[in-house]
Design a protein around this motif. Structure first.
Motif, PDB file in Angstrom:
ATOM      1  N   MET A  71      45.894  51.259  55.340  1.00 10.39           N
ATOM      2  CA  MET A  71      45.934  52.381  54.468  1.00 10.39           C
ATOM      3  C   MET A  71      46.911  52.290  53.181  1.00 10.39           C
ATOM      4  O   MET A  71      46.811  52.897  52.120  1.00 10.39           O
ATOM      5  CB  MET A  71      46.399  53.747  55.306  1.00 10.39           C
ATOM      6  N   ALA A  72      48.029  51.317  53.545  1.00  6.86           N
ATOM      7  CA  ALA A  72      48.847  51.116  52.179  1.00  6.86           C
ATOM      8  C   ALA A  72      48.095  50.690  51.179  1.00  6.86           C
ATOM      9  O   ALA A  72      48.368  50.659  50.054  1.00  6.86           O
ATOM     10  CB  ALA A  72      49.857  50.171  52.781  1.00  6.86           C
ATOM     11  N   ALA A  73      47.123  49.485  51.570  1.00  9.23           N
ATOM     12  CA  ALA A  73      46.354  48.826  50.362  1.00  9.23           C
ATOM     13  C   ALA A  73      45.665  50.002  49.782  1.00  9.23           C
ATOM     14  O   ALA A  73      45.335  50.011  48.499  1.00  9.23           O
ATOM     15  CB  ALA A  73      45.413  47.880  51.125  1.00  9.23           C
ATOM     16  N   LEU A  74      45.142  51.035  50.681  1.00  2.21           N
ATOM     17  CA  LEU A  74      44.212  51.958  49.692  1.00  2.21           C
ATOM     18  C   LEU A  74      44.928  52.974  48.835  1.00  2.21           C
ATOM     19  O   LEU A  74      44.772  53.371  47.694  1.00  2.21           O
ATOM     20  CB  LEU A  74      43.580  52.875  50.781  1.00  2.21           C
ATOM     21  N   ALA A  75      46.418  52.864  49.226  1.00  2.00           N
ATOM     22  CA  ALA A  75      47.310  53.657  48.321  1.00  2.00           C
ATOM     23  C   ALA A  75      47.696  53.148  47.192  1.00  2.00           C
ATOM     24  O   ALA A  75      48.073  53.604  46.014  1.00  2.00           O
ATOM     25  CB  ALA A  75      48.637  54.016  49.085  1.00  2.00           C
ATOM     26  N   PHE A 106      45.963  51.768  41.450  1.00  2.00           N
ATOM     27  CA  PHE A 106      46.990  51.780  40.232  1.00  2.00           C
ATOM     28  C   PHE A 106      47.193  50.246  39.898  1.00  2.00           C
ATOM     29  O   PHE A 106      47.926  50.106  38.932  1.00  2.00           O
ATOM     30  CB  PHE A 106      48.282  52.383  40.729  1.00  2.00           C
ATOM     31  N   THR A 107      46.806  49.269  40.855  1.00  2.00           N
ATOM     32  CA  THR A 107      47.126  47.908  40.499  1.00  2.00           C
ATOM     33  C   THR A 107      46.423  47.394  39.509  1.00  2.00           C
ATOM     34  O   THR A 107      47.035  46.614  38.571  1.00  2.00           O
ATOM     35  CB  THR A 107      46.789  47.217  41.795  1.00  2.00           C
ATOM     36  N   GLY A 108      44.976  47.682  38.998  1.00  2.00           N
ATOM     37  CA  GLY A 108      44.423  47.176  38.082  1.00  2.00           C
ATOM     38  C   GLY A 108      45.006  47.489  36.652  1.00  2.00           C
ATOM     39  O   GLY A 108      45.025  46.662  36.012  1.00  2.00           O
ATOM     40  N   ARG A 109      45.209  48.536  36.492  1.00  2.00           N
ATOM     41  CA  ARG A 109      45.801  48.950  35.277  1.00  2.00           C
ATOM     42  C   ARG A 109      47.153  48.253  34.859  1.00  2.00           C
ATOM     43  O   ARG A 109      47.414  47.966  33.743  1.00  2.00           O
ATOM     44  CB  ARG A 109      45.902  50.344  34.987  1.00  2.00           C
ATOM     45  N   VAL A 110      48.121  48.096  35.715  1.00  4.22           N
ATOM     46  CA  VAL A 110      49.265  47.379  35.661  1.00  4.22           C
ATOM     47  C   VAL A 110      49.089  45.854  35.230  1.00  4.22           C
ATOM     48  O   VAL A 110      49.489  45.405  34.720  1.00  4.22           O
ATOM     49  CB  VAL A 110      50.175  47.609  36.824  1.00  4.22           C
ATOM     50  N   ILE A 111      47.959  45.405  36.037  1.00  5.71           N
ATOM     51  CA  ILE A 111      47.744  43.906  35.763  1.00  5.71           C
ATOM     52  C   ILE A 111      47.386  43.900  34.421  1.00  5.71           C
ATOM     53  O   ILE A 111      47.530  42.719  33.667  1.00  5.71           O
ATOM     54  CB  ILE A 111      46.680  43.411  36.938  1.00  5.71           C
ATOM     55  N   ASP A 112      46.048  44.628  33.879  1.00 10.50           N
ATOM     56  CA  ASP A 112      45.915  44.674  32.580  1.00 10.50           C
ATOM     57  C   ASP A 112      46.893  44.745  31.530  1.00 10.50           C
ATOM     58  O   ASP A 112      46.595  44.369  30.439  1.00 10.50           O
ATOM     59  CB  ASP A 112      44.683  45.468  32.216  1.00 10.50           C
ATOM     60  N   ALA A 170      39.229  47.447  41.803  1.00  8.68           N
ATOM     61  CA  ALA A 170      38.356  48.460  42.190  1.00  8.68           C
ATOM     62  C   ALA A 170      37.339  47.771  43.267  1.00  8.68           C
ATOM     63  O   ALA A 170      37.040  48.550  44.280  1.00  8.68           O
ATOM     64  CB  ALA A 170      37.376  48.917  41.061  1.00  8.68           C
ATOM     65  N   PHE A 171      37.000  46.324  42.885  1.00  7.12           N
ATOM     66  CA  PHE A 171      36.357  45.756  44.297  1.00  7.12           C
ATOM     67  C   PHE A 171      37.064  45.552  45.483  1.00  7.12           C
ATOM     68  O   PHE A 171      36.618  45.725  46.265  1.00  7.12           O
ATOM     69  CB  PHE A 171      35.939  44.606  43.727  1.00  7.12           C
ATOM     70  N   ALA A 172      38.541  45.371  45.098  1.00  6.24           N
ATOM     71  CA  ALA A 172      39.148  45.159  46.446  1.00  6.24           C
ATOM     72  C   ALA A 172      39.279  46.521  47.207  1.00  6.24           C
ATOM     73  O   ALA A 172      39.378  46.488  48.300  1.00  6.24           O
ATOM     74  CB  ALA A 172      40.545  44.706  45.871  1.00  6.24           C
ATOM     75  N   LEU A 173      39.425  47.631  46.409  1.00  5.67           N
ATOM     76  CA  LEU A 173      39.529  48.963  46.957  1.00  5.67           C
ATOM     77  C   LEU A 173      38.313  49.204  47.784  1.00  5.67           C
ATOM     78  O   LEU A 173      38.392  49.822  49.044  1.00  5.67           O
ATOM     79  CB  LEU A 173      39.566  49.986  46.018  1.00  5.67           C
TER      80      LEU A 173
END
Length: 435
Positions: free
Chosen positions: A50-54, A58-64, A349-352
């Motif tokens: 569940m931590a991954a889902l949380a 938000f991760t993708g936008r930070v990466i970009d 998104a795909f990882a989610l």
């Protein structure tokens, strides 16, 4: 491979090696070694997912915005902290919080590593780069699990603490290696204007309007739900309850799965890299449907115990064959569909979708595999055939080069690239080729 790509692959393999030390033994550690009970162990495993889902939304936008390199370094440090804390946790609250930190860190590492691979490869080399990563990660997990098995002693909590400390060190090594990578600058791509002259904005709305990517996410969910989400839950329960195999045999079956991946990966790569990705994925659905039928024979075929055991091991091996075909197709396709400015968001998104499948899969498959043996097999045969149908439908939305990247290696055939006036902004760009 270039120097940057070699370092990324090395760090990825070492982090998988560290994960292999603890993943197979996490349940035993919490439930038995720390004597916190099966319920707490289940909560710890659930919180880890569940931590991954949380964090992934938000991760993708930070990466970009910040780049994958700093995100990976921070994520590896967070994961290392979570591993150390879990290794010393002897109370319920501490174990749950530590699992949340560890799960969040490892989840963010996945799209960050994928984006770094994308930045260090192109359409013609990306397939092989992702296949190499999958091969090295499985090799690292397998070796880590074997070495960890030689260290663990359920009568000594300190032996498990040692495993978590080794895992933490491997995460720090990943961060240190990543910090030395000189990432190439992303190619600047001009944004296409819409009909009214405005510039399309990035974000979730753009991703959801990209029909090919949405279909790929749905396909990814079904893939991980029908395979990875069943390995340690539904399929394990079915094998012990319906097929009557010993729990120790499950370890042999998982070893067979890893062995097939390690042995077959590059043989399979030679066969699939010049074929259409959509058809390769569709073939995986057929292979996995056959694997579930073999599993059905193991539990419902009324054969000998030896035949049932062999059938279950063969099921895991067939899943490994399908996995080796997916690694050079699905992950590179996510990268090829993504606009240059949204690679991190597409990977996240795909990882989610993957994490959702891994969370839902055990919840659905576990009870069915333990008690509803016939319906369980029929359900996942149908899900596997669904992979085939979804893959063929996805192929209709891909450009020729997206579906078959080897076409990009023959530039003499491509004479023009154009976008018809009536084509949608998010549609595939047709390639005019000499026939």
């Amino acid at each position: 491979m270039g120097a940057a790509l070699r370092r990324i692959q090395l760090g990825s393999a070492l982090s998988a090696f560290g994960l292999g030390f603890t993943v197979p033994y996490l349940y035993v550690y919490v439930a038995q070694v720390r004597d916190l009970g099966a319920g707490t162990a289940g909560v710890v495993l659930a919180v880890f997912a569940m931590a991954a889902l949380a964090v992934l939304p938000f991760t993708g936008r930070v990466i970009d915005r910040r780049g994958p390199l700093p995100v990976l370094v921070v994520a590896s440090a967070v994961a290392s902290l979570g591993a150390v804390a879990l290794g010393f946790s002897s109370q319920v609250t501490a174990s749950v919080l530590s699992a949340a930190v560890l799960g969040a860190g490892t989840a963010v590492m996945q799209p960050a590593l994928a984006t770094m691979l994308v930045r260090c490869s192109d359409a013609t080399t990306r397939t092989r780069a992702f296949a190499m990563q999958f091969f090295l990660q499985n090799l690292g997990l397998g070796i880590g699990g074997l070495v960890g098995g030689l260290i663990v002693d359920t009568s000594r909590a300190s032996s498990f603490t040692m495993l978590f400390l080794i895992e933490a060190v491997m995460f720090l090594v990943l961060g240190a290696i990543a910090a030395t990578v000189r990432m190439p600058r992303p190619t600047v791509v001009a944004k296409e204007a819409t009909a009214d002259g405005s510039v399309p904005r990035g974000g979730l709305r753009v991703l959801l309007s990209h029909r090919a990517m949405v279909q790929l996410c749905v396909l990814g969910f079904v893939v991980f739900f029908a395979c990875y989400g069943q390995f340690e839950s539904g399929l394990a329960a079915y094998g012990t309850e319906a097929a009557g195999i010993q729990p120790s045999t499950l370890g042999i079956a998982l070893a067979a799965n890893t062995a097939v991946i390690v042995v077959a990966q590059f043989v399979v790569l030679r066969l699939v890299e010049r074929r259409k990705r959509s058809r390769v994925i569709a073939s995986v659905g057929l292979i996995w449907a056959f694997a579930w039928i073999v599993a059905g024979y193991a539990g419902l075929g009324h054969g000998s115990q030896t035949m049932a055991t062999a059938a279950m091991i063969s099921t895991y091996a067939l899943f490994g064959l399908g996995e080796s075909m997916l690694s050079p197709t699905v992950a590179p396709l996510v990268a090829d569909l993504a606009p240059e400015s949204m690679v991190g968001q597409y990977n996240s998104a795909f990882a989610l979708c993957k994490q959702l499948a891994l969370a839902v899969g055990p919840a659905v498959g576990g009870p069915m595999g333990a008690s509803l043996h016939g319906p369980y097999i029929v359900t996942f045969v149908l899900f596997s055939l669904g992979i085939t149908v979804l893959a063929l439908r996805l192929g209709r939305r891909l450009t020729p080069v997206q579906d078959q990247p080897s076409l990009a290696a023959a530039p003499s055939r491509v004479v023009a690239v154009s976008l018809p006036e009536n084509a949608p902004a998010d549609g595939p760009v047709p390639v005019a080729a000499v026939h």
